[in-house]
Design a protein around this motif. Sequence first.
Motif, PDB file in Angstrom:
ATOM      1  N   PRO A  70     -63.332 -84.752 -21.541  1.00 25.56           N
ATOM      2  CA  PRO A  70     -64.178 -83.664 -21.115  1.00 25.56           C
ATOM      3  C   PRO A  70     -65.208 -84.059 -19.584  1.00 25.56           C
ATOM      4  O   PRO A  70     -65.749 -83.248 -19.198  1.00 25.56           O
ATOM      5  CB  PRO A  70     -64.886 -83.042 -22.152  1.00 25.56           C
ATOM      6  N   LEU A  91     -74.828 -80.699 -18.539  1.00 27.87           N
ATOM      7  CA  LEU A  91     -75.164 -79.715 -19.603  1.00 27.87           C
ATOM      8  C   LEU A  91     -74.379 -80.239 -20.898  1.00 27.87           C
ATOM      9  O   LEU A  91     -73.040 -80.366 -20.567  1.00 27.87           O
ATOM     10  CB  LEU A  91     -75.149 -78.456 -19.518  1.00 27.87           C
ATOM     11  N   ASN A  92     -74.549 -80.340 -22.074  1.00 25.61           N
ATOM     12  CA  ASN A  92     -73.809 -80.303 -23.117  1.00 25.61           C
ATOM     13  C   ASN A  92     -73.181 -78.891 -23.399  1.00 25.61           C
ATOM     14  O   ASN A  92     -74.127 -77.967 -23.657  1.00 25.61           O
ATOM     15  CB  ASN A  92     -74.512 -80.762 -24.359  1.00 25.61           C
ATOM     16  N   LYS A  93     -71.911 -78.766 -23.226  1.00 21.14           N
ATOM     17  CA  LYS A  93     -71.259 -77.482 -23.319  1.00 21.14           C
ATOM     18  C   LYS A  93     -71.383 -76.663 -24.670  1.00 21.14           C
ATOM     19  O   LYS A  93     -71.515 -75.541 -24.567  1.00 21.14           O
ATOM     20  CB  LYS A  93     -69.649 -77.728 -23.000  1.00 21.14           C
ATOM     21  N   PHE A  94     -71.558 -77.430 -25.852  1.00 18.32           N
ATOM     22  CA  PHE A  94     -71.627 -76.819 -27.126  1.00 18.32           C
ATOM     23  C   PHE A  94     -73.095 -77.115 -27.686  1.00 18.32           C
ATOM     24  O   PHE A  94     -73.205 -77.763 -28.675  1.00 18.32           O
ATOM     25  CB  PHE A  94     -70.514 -77.334 -28.095  1.00 18.32           C
ATOM     26  N   LEU A 102     -76.451 -84.668 -21.139  1.00 15.09           N
ATOM     27  CA  LEU A 102     -75.643 -85.749 -21.310  1.00 15.09           C
ATOM     28  C   LEU A 102     -75.635 -86.670 -20.227  1.00 15.09           C
ATOM     29  O   LEU A 102     -75.596 -85.982 -19.064  1.00 15.09           O
ATOM     30  CB  LEU A 102     -74.012 -85.371 -21.402  1.00 15.09           C
ATOM     31  N   ASN A 137     -74.137 -92.306 -29.840  1.00 16.30           N
ATOM     32  CA  ASN A 137     -73.375 -92.501 -30.820  1.00 16.30           C
ATOM     33  C   ASN A 137     -72.309 -93.433 -30.745  1.00 16.30           C
ATOM     34  O   ASN A 137     -71.198 -93.052 -29.919  1.00 16.30           O
ATOM     35  CB  ASN A 137     -72.646 -91.182 -31.647  1.00 16.30           C
ATOM     36  N   ALA A 144     -69.456 -90.345 -33.055  1.00 14.93           N
ATOM     37  CA  ALA A 144     -68.971 -89.779 -31.671  1.00 14.93           C
ATOM     38  C   ALA A 144     -67.739 -89.298 -31.730  1.00 14.93           C
ATOM     39  O   ALA A 144     -66.582 -89.508 -32.497  1.00 14.93           O
ATOM     40  CB  ALA A 144     -68.754 -91.273 -30.922  1.00 14.93           C
ATOM     41  N   SER A 145     -67.446 -88.233 -31.072  1.00 14.05           N
ATOM     42  CA  SER A 145     -66.234 -87.588 -30.963  1.00 14.05           C
ATOM     43  C   SER A 145     -65.584 -87.960 -29.463  1.00 14.05           C
ATOM     44  O   SER A 145     -64.409 -87.639 -29.412  1.00 14.05           O
ATOM     45  CB  SER A 145     -66.520 -85.871 -31.003  1.00 14.05           C
ATOM     46  N   GLN A 146     -66.103 -88.387 -28.364  1.00 13.71           N
ATOM     47  CA  GLN A 146     -65.983 -88.851 -27.164  1.00 13.71           C
ATOM     48  C   GLN A 146     -65.796 -90.286 -26.924  1.00 13.71           C
ATOM     49  O   GLN A 146     -66.885 -90.754 -27.082  1.00 13.71           O
ATOM     50  CB  GLN A 146     -66.230 -87.775 -26.173  1.00 13.71           C
ATOM     51  N   HIS A 150     -71.074 -91.768 -23.000  1.00 13.49           N
ATOM     52  CA  HIS A 150     -72.130 -90.866 -22.686  1.00 13.49           C
ATOM     53  C   HIS A 150     -73.465 -90.946 -23.546  1.00 13.49           C
ATOM     54  O   HIS A 150     -73.154 -90.988 -24.837  1.00 13.49           O
ATOM     55  CB  HIS A 150     -71.347 -89.362 -22.948  1.00 13.49           C
ATOM     56  N   GLN A 152     -76.984 -89.034 -24.926  1.00 12.92           N
ATOM     57  CA  GLN A 152     -77.569 -87.564 -25.061  1.00 12.92           C
ATOM     58  C   GLN A 152     -78.756 -87.420 -25.056  1.00 12.92           C
ATOM     59  O   GLN A 152     -79.465 -88.492 -25.340  1.00 12.92           O
ATOM     60  CB  GLN A 152     -76.828 -87.005 -26.389  1.00 12.92           C
TER      61      GLN A 152
HETATM   62  P1  AMP Z   1     -70.235 -87.081 -29.360  1.00  8.93           P
HETATM   63  O1  AMP Z   1     -69.530 -86.129 -30.331  1.00  8.93           O
HETATM   64  O2  AMP Z   1     -71.451 -87.906 -29.947  1.00  8.93           O
HETATM   65  O3  AMP Z   1     -69.283 -88.072 -28.959  1.00  8.93           O
HETATM   66  O4  AMP Z   1     -70.799 -86.127 -28.098  1.00  8.93           O
HETATM   67  C1  AMP Z   1     -70.071 -85.530 -27.243  1.00  8.93           C
HETATM   68  C2  AMP Z   1     -70.772 -84.263 -26.830  1.00  8.93           C
HETATM   69  O5  AMP Z   1     -70.114 -83.633 -25.846  1.00  8.93           O
HETATM   70  C3  AMP Z   1     -70.877 -83.233 -27.967  1.00  8.93           C
HETATM   71  O6  AMP Z   1     -72.179 -83.008 -28.295  1.00  8.93           O
HETATM   72  C4  AMP Z   1     -69.952 -82.081 -27.360  1.00  8.93           C
HETATM   73  O7  AMP Z   1     -70.624 -80.989 -27.590  1.00  8.93           O
HETATM   74  C5  AMP Z   1     -70.061 -82.387 -25.805  1.00  8.93           C
HETATM   75  N1  AMP Z   1     -69.044 -81.692 -24.810  1.00  8.93           N
HETATM   76  C6  AMP Z   1     -67.785 -81.586 -25.388  1.00  8.93           C
HETATM   77  N2  AMP Z   1     -67.006 -80.998 -24.438  1.00  8.93           N
HETATM   78  C7  AMP Z   1     -67.819 -80.916 -23.269  1.00  8.93           C
HETATM   79  C8  AMP Z   1     -67.575 -80.538 -22.013  1.00  8.93           C
HETATM   80  N3  AMP Z   1     -66.514 -80.173 -21.679  1.00  8.93           N
HETATM   81  N4  AMP Z   1     -68.693 -80.635 -21.384  1.00  8.93           N
HETATM   82  C9  AMP Z   1     -69.905 -81.127 -21.658  1.00  8.93           C
HETATM   83  N5  AMP Z   1     -70.279 -81.373 -22.970  1.00  8.93           N
HETATM   84  C10 AMP Z   1     -69.291 -81.388 -23.806  1.00  8.93           C
END
Ligand code: AMP
Length: 279
Positions: A70, A91-94, A102, A137, A144-146, A150, A152
Amino acid sequence: MSKKRKLFTAGQLNDWLATTSQSASVSGHLKSSQTEVEHLDDVMQSEVRILSEFRNKPHKVSRDCEARNPFLPYDPEMYICHLGSGHAVLLNKFNVVPNHYLIVTTEYEEQASALELKEFQALAETQHEFPTLFFYNSGREAGASQPHRHLQALPISEIPLNSTLPELTEDVQSLPELPFSHCIAAVNDQQTPEQWYSTYLAMLQKLNLNNQPDELKPYNFLMTRQWMLVVPRVQGRYENISVNALGFAGLFLVKNREVLDSLRAKGSSEVLKAVSGTS
Ligand code: AMP
């Protein structure tokens, strides 16, 4: 990117975040979630946000969506500016808290490899704008999900952890007041990014997180204008309670009241001990 590259200007970030949030919200690109807040008193105080029944973040993402990074390319509606350090601010989308942003690398870099001096330069550029809790994270076990690097930034000044902290010094130390394994040190805005970077490296070393140069063991990093904290991680969740870096600042996000009840029953300090592998 369809949006023109804009360079960070000191004193503007708050306005830029607010304007972009407003337009991205109207266009439906920003998927903010509403929460209710409850306070828990344990060894440490904590603030728990409970998501409302309806959440904008998709529960199930398609394989394609899951595989897509993303942040490369990023969603142009989330774009705020570029920093002198080379990072993009999005911006954090969610978001749950307004203006959660971010700081992402413009080329792909691993979230699991060590932060570099340039990330501390990014923090130095943005930290004067308004009180902010920066966090990171590193690794799935750290929340972390990504995998694309990044940092935050949460624009908040009330941090529950602060009420537990004694007077800190610039020495890297472990406090008896905190129930989980960690390293903490005082920081201030007279210090250079090079000094912060060296404090961070000393913390990784002390916690034995960096014995493999390319992939660190999972950990969370948190920083405000007053302190830097690193916590090792062994698991991303305890039972049904997910924990990312914010948990160690006393901030939890739970998906419903059932998870809040689990957190209350177990006790936040026990959950933090479990996910950080503290014996
Ligand atoms: P993490 O889960 O710690 O890896 O953080 C990833 C963050 O990216 C999460 O807080 C998501 O809400 C945010 N996120 C996911 N997709 C997008 C996007 N397309 N644009 C901006 N932020 C995003």
